[in-house]
Design a protein around this motif. Sequence first.
Motif, short mmCIF file in Angstrom:
data_model
loop_
_atom_site.label_atom_id
_atom_site.label_comp_id
_atom_site.label_asym_id
_atom_site.label_seq_id
_atom_site.Cartn_x
_atom_site.Cartn_y
_atom_site.Cartn_z
N LYS A 163 1.21 -1.36 0.50
CA LYS A 163 0.17 0.30 -0.25
C LYS A 163 1.18 1.34 -0.23
O LYS A 163 2.01 1.19 0.44
CB LYS A 163 -0.55 0.05 0.82
CG LYS A 163 -0.35 0.27 2.64
CD LYS A 163 -1.43 -0.50 3.41
CE LYS A 163 -0.18 0.09 4.92
NZ LYS A 163 -1.56 -0.37 6.40
N PRO A 164 0.25 2.39 -0.54
CA PRO A 164 1.33 3.48 -0.84
C PRO A 164 1.75 4.21 1.04
O PRO A 164 0.48 4.63 1.69
CB PRO A 164 0.23 4.49 -1.12
CG PRO A 164 -1.48 4.51 -1.00
CD PRO A 164 -0.87 2.74 -1.44
N ARG A 165 2.68 4.82 1.01
CA ARG A 165 3.10 4.79 2.01
C ARG A 165 2.53 6.49 2.41
O ARG A 165 3.44 7.91 1.94
CB ARG A 165 4.27 5.26 2.70
CG ARG A 165 4.80 3.99 3.02
CD ARG A 165 6.67 3.58 2.76
NE ARG A 165 6.76 2.91 3.03
CZ ARG A 165 8.34 1.35 3.43
NH1 ARG A 165 9.07 2.88 3.58
NH2 ARG A 165 8.41 0.92 3.42
N LEU A 166 1.37 7.16 2.90
CA LEU A 166 0.97 8.74 2.98
C LEU A 166 1.30 8.88 4.26
O LEU A 166 0.83 8.08 4.77
CB LEU A 166 -0.60 8.55 2.72
CG LEU A 166 -0.60 8.28 1.13
CD1 LEU A 166 -2.23 7.77 0.92
CD2 LEU A 166 -0.70 8.44 0.41
N LYS A 167 1.57 9.91 4.21
CA LYS A 167 2.22 10.86 5.45
C LYS A 167 0.98 12.03 5.95
O LYS A 167 0.17 12.04 5.07
CB LYS A 167 3.18 11.99 5.59
CG LYS A 167 4.21 11.19 5.29
CD LYS A 167 5.67 11.88 5.15
CE LYS A 167 6.65 11.29 4.56
NZ LYS A 167 8.01 12.52 4.63
N SER A 168 0.59 11.50 7.37
CA SER A 168 -0.67 12.87 7.71
C SER A 168 0.29 14.45 7.55
O SER A 168 1.10 14.91 7.83
CB SER A 168 -0.70 11.98 9.02
OG SER A 168 -1.84 13.43 9.93
#
Length: 347
Positions: free
Chosen positions: A145-150
């Motif tokens: 899954k994509p590594r998304l930052k808050s």
Amino acid sequence: MTFYNREGMLYARINGKRISTKLKYSKENIKLFTSYSKNDEFFSKFNVDNINIPTVIELCEEVLEEKEAQLKPTSMCMYRSMFKTYIVPYFNKRIDEIEPLDIDKWYKNFTNKSGIITSESVLKPAFEKAILRKYITTSPFVITKPRLKSTYKINPFTLQEIELLLHNSNGWFKNFIGLCFFTGARTGEILALKWCDINFNNYTIDINKTQTNGFTQSPKTESSIRIIDMLPQSEDFLKNQRKETGLREYVFLPKGKKICTSSYLTPTWNNLLIQVGLEHRGIYQTRHSFASNMLSNKEDLNWVSQTLGHKNPGITQQKYFKYIPVKRNERKNTFLDTIDTKSAQSI
């Protein structure tokens, strides 16, 4: 089973397969075909497997029903909202029709990490159920899954900004944000306060519930149930608020009514920020302001952590590390102190 009118002919979709009934489209033929489909000869004739394979949506609804017995009403509202927004539009198919490519495309709809985590906690168990019931043999969740930052940032107010905000507000709202700034409590926890939670003799405030989306329930975590010190500033705001509500049950009752959700505060809060010329920040930054100001003024980390309702001081330290002053004059000897720079230069 669903029916279609295709150029005047009756077509049916059965277990994901579209077939021609070779009958004219009419209500009578739909009833006739439905009746005929109840026997085994029908499945043999149309080469349809007599197994009712559910859709992804149906299995997700099962997962949500199970969660409902374990989670708070506000949490269920969040799960159902994510289900309608991020699952229903993309997975209205049979569970055995979903492939890894579908999951990869689905991931691209998210812009934040929390959205993926919440949605996955409904979707993944649905595929696990399908494997257990032998509808499928493997889960399509085999890709990374994509590594998304808050995108959320802690952006606290300084003491000068707090003073400016309080100076330009009045009435119950001034008392409310004053209590937010000098208790570090979450907005929902303050909205749920009753006068029986306030002890002016011992100078304490009992945080034991929260108000969120119309529901009064236990706080966010077990550690959130706590008794905190009533600072002198908080005492002043509470005594002023007592004049506003008198002997009524709840501490904050603007216009004589209980505030059911923190979104009620948003218009007044945003207008106040515009009035004093400060950049837009959510009202939750009042909690961060308490933590950062207390720690930067060398208040005890353990006390700040307990006041915030964190599980342990490590969480507080990690979250507000940059606001904790470095005691440079008390720095212990490190590996660097053992290096003889004069000897090193002669090498």
